[in-house]
Design an enzyme around this catalytic site. Structure first.
Site, PDB file in Angstrom:
ATOM      1  N   SER A  20      -3.073 -14.707   0.651  1.00  0.00           N
ATOM      2  CA  SER A  20      -2.011 -14.296  -0.279  1.00  0.00           C
ATOM      3  C   SER A  20      -2.088 -15.069  -1.597  1.00  0.00           C
ATOM      4  CB  SER A  20      -0.636 -14.533   0.352  1.00  0.00           C
ATOM      5  OG  SER A  20       0.371 -14.277  -0.614  1.00  0.00           O
ATOM      6  N   SER A  22       0.490 -14.866  -3.711  1.00  0.00           N
ATOM      7  CA  SER A  22       1.879 -15.057  -4.150  1.00  0.00           C
ATOM      8  C   SER A  22       2.230 -16.525  -4.382  1.00  0.00           C
ATOM      9  CB  SER A  22       2.846 -14.418  -3.156  1.00  0.00           C
ATOM     10  OG  SER A  22       2.696 -13.015  -3.199  1.00  0.00           O
ATOM     11  N   LYS A  71       6.631  -5.032   6.380  1.00  0.00           N
ATOM     12  CA  LYS A  71       7.489  -4.446   5.341  1.00  0.00           C
ATOM     13  C   LYS A  71       8.523  -3.458   5.882  1.00  0.00           C
ATOM     14  CE  LYS A  71       4.555  -4.976   1.283  1.00  0.00           C
ATOM     15  NZ  LYS A  71       4.051  -4.312   0.083  1.00  0.00           N
ATOM     16  N   ASN A  92       9.783  -5.428   0.301  1.00  0.00           N
ATOM     17  CA  ASN A  92       8.873  -6.557   0.071  1.00  0.00           C
ATOM     18  C   ASN A  92       9.631  -7.795  -0.386  1.00  0.00           C
ATOM     19  OD1 ASN A  92       9.433  -5.611  -2.556  1.00  0.00           O
ATOM     20  ND2 ASN A  92       7.574  -6.558  -3.341  1.00  0.00           N
ATOM     21  N   ASP A 108       7.697  -3.239  -5.376  1.00  0.00           N
ATOM     22  CA  ASP A 108       6.305  -2.784  -5.525  1.00  0.00           C
ATOM     23  C   ASP A 108       6.189  -1.660  -6.559  1.00  0.00           C
ATOM     24  OD1 ASP A 108       5.142  -4.550  -3.723  1.00  0.00           O
ATOM     25  OD2 ASP A 108       5.443  -3.223  -2.010  1.00  0.00           O
ATOM     26  N   ALA A 135      -1.739   8.184   2.043  1.00  0.00           N
ATOM     27  CA  ALA A 135      -0.438   8.695   2.482  1.00  0.00           C
ATOM     28  C   ALA A 135       0.250   7.700   3.408  1.00  0.00           C
ATOM     29  CB  ALA A 135      -0.611  10.041   3.189  1.00  0.00           C
ATOM     30  N   GLY A 136      -0.096   6.413   3.254  1.00  0.00           N
ATOM     31  CA  GLY A 136       0.527   5.370   4.070  1.00  0.00           C
ATOM     32  C   GLY A 136       1.712   4.744   3.355  1.00  0.00           C
ATOM     33  N   ALA A 162      -2.458  16.064   7.565  1.00  0.00           N
ATOM     34  CA  ALA A 162      -1.148  16.148   8.235  1.00  0.00           C
ATOM     35  C   ALA A 162      -0.249  14.988   7.807  1.00  0.00           C
ATOM     36  CB  ALA A 162      -1.331  16.149   9.744  1.00  0.00           C
TER      37      ALA A 162
END
Ligand code: ATR
Length: 283
Positions: A20, A22, A71, A92, A108, A135-136, A162
């Site tokens: 990370s 951050s 998340k 987040n 985000d 598409a997540g 789908a």
């Protein structure tokens, strides 16, 4: 660093967490602002998230950033959820109130639009269709942010159609799933955003064919390792303006820092340059 009992603490929670960036961002800002604060990283075993958050109620930490895979759980663990976190289906940022409450937010989408504003000045999310690869969870956040910013149409292109249909159904008329091979998928697009988590190794899928996109379109990749991804290289070869994922990371961290430490980070601190040097990328 001079830590005391009065030091205000925040951190990031995820698994894995060792890569990370951050802590680099937030601690650089704390130092530049001269604030008595510290920002740590917590690697948490799966299944331990809820207990961790409940243990922090009351303000041991001012707040936490939450990254994969927690998340969605972060949203469920909160007492209050911002409209944008609700729309993204994930949080987040969690802020701990002195009354024991937990408030969830999702910055985000703000980070995504910040990246466009920094690297593609003049770009307007309401100026035309967004073509979104993936598409997540990351894609869902991007859809929410672009719709909120007035984007007239979102076209989802995903390996598993789908899943794109399911995501489109959550948002209504302005969002639809297309076949990845649809020849018109990119026509008239204002933005092309890669929210797929496909790896970049030898087994990675090839970048999309951007020949159907207008040369005015802006391409953005949420990945920042490496900064110039095959997706962005292909877009640049087509003559498109490109936006990298590092400014999205910085853009989501700015409002989180403000929520944790009570003031915006100092603009003068060159956190992008610092991270680029760390990643071995030329500034
Ligand atoms: P995140 O929360 O990062 O969005 P996710 O919810 O697991 O992660 O979604 C990953 C996305 O990347 C999905 O859209 C996935 O496509 P599928 O729905 O078909 O699984 C996409 N993805 C991952 N690996 C991929 C690959 N090798 N080729 C194409 N798409 C890929």
């Amino acid at each position: 660093m001079n830590l005391t009992a009065a030091t205000r603490l925040a951190g990031v929670v995820g698994n894995p967490i060792s890569h990370s960036l951050s802590p680099i961002l937030h601690n650089a800002w704390l130092e530049a602002a001269g604030l008595d604060g510290a920002y740590l990283a917590f690697g948490l075993a799966p299944g331990r998230f809820r207990a961790f958050v409940d243990g922090l109620r009351g303000g041991t930490l001012a707040g936490i950033n939450v990254t994969l895979p927690f998340k969605t759980e972060a949203l469920a663990a909160a007492d209050r959820v911002s409209a944008r976190a609700h729309a993204a289906g994930a949080a987040n940022v969690l802020v701990f109130g002195p009354d024991g409450s937990v408030s969830a937010d999702n910055t985000d989408g703000e980070g995504l639009l910040y990246a466009f504003a920094r690297q593609a000045p003049g770009f307007r999310p309401d100026s035309g269709p967004l073509v979104l690869y993936g598409a997540g969870g990351a894609a869902r956040g991007a859809v929410a942010a672009f719709l909120e910013a007035g984007c007239p149409e979102v076209r989802l292109l995903n390996r598993t159609r789908a899943r794109a249909e399911d995501l489109a159904a959550r948002f209504g008329d302005r969002v639809r799933a297309l076949n990845t091979t649809d020849p018109d998928a990119l026509s008239g697009a204002a933005a092309l955003v890669n929210a797929s988590s496909a790896g970049l190794g030898p087994d990675a899928p090839p970048p999309p064919d951007f020949s159907g996109a207008p040369t005015t379109a802006v391409a953005m990749d949420m990945t920042y390792r490496p900064l110039r991804t095959p997706f962005l290289k292909a877009a640049a070869a087509r003559g498109l303006r490109t936006v990298d994922g590092l400014d999205m990371l910085i853009g989501q961290a700015i409002p989180a820092f403000t929520a944790f430490f009570g003031q915006p980070p100092p603009a003068a601190a060159d956190v992008r340059g610092r991270v680029l040097r760390l990643l071995g990328e030329a500034p």
